[in-house]
Scaffold this motif. Structure first.
Motif, PDB file in Angstrom:
ATOM      1  N   VAL A 243      -4.116   1.735   5.009  1.00  0.00           N
ATOM      2  CA  VAL A 243      -3.435   2.945   4.548  1.00  0.00           C
ATOM      3  C   VAL A 243      -2.139   3.135   5.331  1.00  0.00           C
ATOM      4  N   ARG A 244      -2.206   2.879   6.617  1.00  0.00           N
ATOM      5  CA  ARG A 244      -1.016   3.035   7.471  1.00  0.00           C
ATOM      6  C   ARG A 244       0.012   1.944   7.202  1.00  0.00           C
ATOM      7  N   PHE A 245      -0.438   0.740   6.829  1.00  0.00           N
ATOM      8  CA  PHE A 245       0.499  -0.321   6.458  1.00  0.00           C
ATOM      9  C   PHE A 245       1.301   0.117   5.232  1.00  0.00           C
ATOM     10  N   GLU A 246       0.597   0.684   4.226  1.00  0.00           N
ATOM     11  CA  GLU A 246       1.253   1.146   3.006  1.00  0.00           C
ATOM     12  C   GLU A 246       2.283   2.232   3.302  1.00  0.00           C
ATOM     13  N   ALA A 247       1.984   3.055   4.322  1.00  0.00           N
ATOM     14  CA  ALA A 247       2.895   4.139   4.696  1.00  0.00           C
ATOM     15  C   ALA A 247       4.047   3.636   5.567  1.00  0.00           C
ATOM     16  N   GLY A 248       4.028   2.334   5.906  1.00  0.00           N
ATOM     17  CA  GLY A 248       5.119   1.771   6.694  1.00  0.00           C
ATOM     18  C   GLY A 248       4.946   1.922   8.195  1.00  0.00           C
ATOM     19  N   GLY A 249       3.726   2.148   8.654  1.00  0.00           N
ATOM     20  CA  GLY A 249       3.471   2.328  10.078  1.00  0.00           C
ATOM     21  C   GLY A 249       3.764   1.078  10.901  1.00  0.00           C
ATOM     22  N   LYS A 250       4.213   1.299  12.131  1.00  0.00           N
ATOM     23  CA  LYS A 250       4.509   0.192  13.044  1.00  0.00           C
ATOM     24  C   LYS A 250       3.221  -0.308  13.695  1.00  0.00           C
ATOM     25  N   THR A 251       3.194  -1.581  13.982  1.00  0.00           N
ATOM     26  CA  THR A 251       2.018  -2.215  14.572  1.00  0.00           C
ATOM     27  C   THR A 251       1.606  -1.536  15.870  1.00  0.00           C
ATOM     28  N   SER A 252       2.555  -1.297  16.760  1.00  0.00           N
ATOM     29  CA  SER A 252       2.219  -0.727  18.070  1.00  0.00           C
ATOM     30  C   SER A 252       1.647   0.686  17.938  1.00  0.00           C
ATOM     31  N   VAL A 253       2.175   1.470  17.009  1.00  0.00           N
ATOM     32  CA  VAL A 253       1.702   2.841  16.803  1.00  0.00           C
ATOM     33  C   VAL A 253       0.288   2.820  16.216  1.00  0.00           C
ATOM     34  N   ILE A 254       0.078   1.960  15.217  1.00  0.00           N
ATOM     35  CA  ILE A 254      -1.247   1.855  14.590  1.00  0.00           C
ATOM     36  C   ILE A 254      -2.276   1.414  15.618  1.00  0.00           C
ATOM     37  N   ALA A 255      -1.922   0.420  16.427  1.00  0.00           N
ATOM     38  CA  ALA A 255      -2.850  -0.087  17.451  1.00  0.00           C
ATOM     39  C   ALA A 255      -3.220   1.020  18.434  1.00  0.00           C
ATOM     40  N   ARG A 256      -2.228   1.776  18.877  1.00  0.00           N
ATOM     41  CA  ARG A 256      -2.484   2.851  19.844  1.00  0.00           C
ATOM     42  C   ARG A 256      -3.355   3.944  19.216  1.00  0.00           C
ATOM     43  N   GLU A 257      -3.050   4.334  17.994  1.00  0.00           N
ATOM     44  CA  GLU A 257      -3.792   5.415  17.349  1.00  0.00           C
ATOM     45  C   GLU A 257      -5.216   5.016  16.995  1.00  0.00           C
ATOM     46  N   LEU A 258      -5.418   3.749  16.635  1.00  0.00           N
ATOM     47  CA  LEU A 258      -6.765   3.290  16.293  1.00  0.00           C
ATOM     48  C   LEU A 258      -7.512   2.730  17.500  1.00  0.00           C
ATOM     49  N   ARG A 259      -6.819   2.671  18.643  1.00  0.00           N
ATOM     50  CA  ARG A 259      -7.398   2.168  19.894  1.00  0.00           C
ATOM     51  C   ARG A 259      -7.893   0.728  19.765  1.00  0.00           C
ATOM     52  N   VAL A 260      -7.030  -0.119  19.222  1.00  0.00           N
ATOM     53  CA  VAL A 260      -7.318  -1.546  19.122  1.00  0.00           C
ATOM     54  C   VAL A 260      -6.105  -2.304  19.642  1.00  0.00           C
ATOM     55  N   SER A 261      -6.238  -3.603  19.780  1.00  0.00           N
ATOM     56  CA  SER A 261      -5.121  -4.402  20.275  1.00  0.00           C
ATOM     57  C   SER A 261      -4.078  -4.599  19.178  1.00  0.00           C
ATOM     58  N   GLU A 262      -2.852  -4.817  19.602  1.00  0.00           N
ATOM     59  CA  GLU A 262      -1.782  -5.099  18.639  1.00  0.00           C
ATOM     60  C   GLU A 262      -2.069  -6.402  17.900  1.00  0.00           C
ATOM     61  N   ARG A 263      -2.674  -7.338  18.590  1.00  0.00           N
ATOM     62  CA  ARG A 263      -3.015  -8.618  17.959  1.00  0.00           C
ATOM     63  C   ARG A 263      -3.961  -8.403  16.766  1.00  0.00           C
ATOM     64  N   SER A 264      -4.942  -7.508  16.923  1.00  0.00           N
ATOM     65  CA  SER A 264      -5.851  -7.210  15.819  1.00  0.00           C
ATOM     66  C   SER A 264      -5.090  -6.599  14.648  1.00  0.00           C
ATOM     67  N   VAL A 265      -4.202  -5.662  14.941  1.00  0.00           N
ATOM     68  CA  VAL A 265      -3.422  -5.011  13.881  1.00  0.00           C
ATOM     69  C   VAL A 265      -2.541  -6.045  13.177  1.00  0.00           C
ATOM     70  N   GLU A 266      -1.948  -6.952  13.941  1.00  0.00           N
ATOM     71  CA  GLU A 266      -1.123  -8.012  13.325  1.00  0.00           C
ATOM     72  C   GLU A 266      -1.964  -8.888  12.399  1.00  0.00           C
ATOM     73  N   ARG A 267      -3.175  -9.224  12.831  1.00  0.00           N
ATOM     74  CA  ARG A 267      -4.071 -10.048  12.018  1.00  0.00           C
ATOM     75  C   ARG A 267      -4.455  -9.299  10.733  1.00  0.00           C
ATOM     76  N   TRP A 268      -4.756  -7.995  10.879  1.00  0.00           N
ATOM     77  CA  TRP A 268      -5.103  -7.188   9.715  1.00  0.00           C
ATOM     78  C   TRP A 268      -3.919  -7.066   8.755  1.00  0.00           C
ATOM     79  N   ARG A 269      -2.709  -6.899   9.321  1.00  0.00           N
ATOM     80  CA  ARG A 269      -1.508  -6.759   8.485  1.00  0.00           C
ATOM     81  C   ARG A 269      -1.280  -8.032   7.671  1.00  0.00           C
TER      82      ARG A 269
END
Length: 147
Positions: free
Chosen positions: A7-33
């Motif tokens: 949902v946050r990807f669709e809204a244009g969210g940045k990887t670092s912000v999403i990772a911090r808000e979801l409390r996961v690593s940036e690497r995980s967010v990059e893989r999900w993206r």
């Protein structure tokens, strides 16, 4: 979490912000993206457990029955089960090779606990043990033995 990230990807969210808000690593967010770009929200759904159980419920019940017979019934010289011995029984009985760590997790998941080490502690003082066997174990500090 992955779907929320989508949902946050669709809204244009940045990887670092999403990772911090979801409390996961940036690497995980990059893989999900990357998965989201390639397959959409469907690609973010769980694929189930990472691995299937090594032994089925029926096989584990059979293993418990075998363990109930005791180590001597399986050719071991004393009555102590160790992870290596359980591993050997699993290998012989089910033709499955499990690591010691996997055997431990399997037993723990089914409510088993360790009982005795495979070898004696280096610090063990045999003289003190023999004395305790003859005289009895001394009371703990603070215990006076009076009722």
């Amino acid at each position: 979490m992955r779907l929320e990230a989508g949902v946050r990807f669709e809204a244009g969210g940045k990887t670092s912000v999403i990772a911090r808000e979801l409390r996961v690593s940036e690497r995980s967010v990059e893989r999900w993206r990357r998965a989201w770009r390639e397959g959409g929200a469907v690609a973010l759904r769980s694929a189930g457990p990472a691995s299937v159980p090594k032994l089925s419920a029926a096989q584990f019940a059979e293993l418990e029955a075998e363990l109930g017979k005791g180590p001597a019934a399986h050719g071991f010289e004393d009555q102590r089960w160790t992870l290596v011995r359980v591993q050997a029984v699993i290998g012989r009985r089910f033709r499955v090779r499990l690591s010691i760590a996997t055997v431990w997790r399997l037993l723990k998941r089914h409510g088993w606990s360790w009982q005795a080490p495979a070898r004696r502690a280096l610090e063990r003082d045999e003289r003190v043990v023999e004395l305790w066997k003859q005289v009895g174990v001394p009371p703990l500090a603070g215990e006076c033995g009076r009722g």
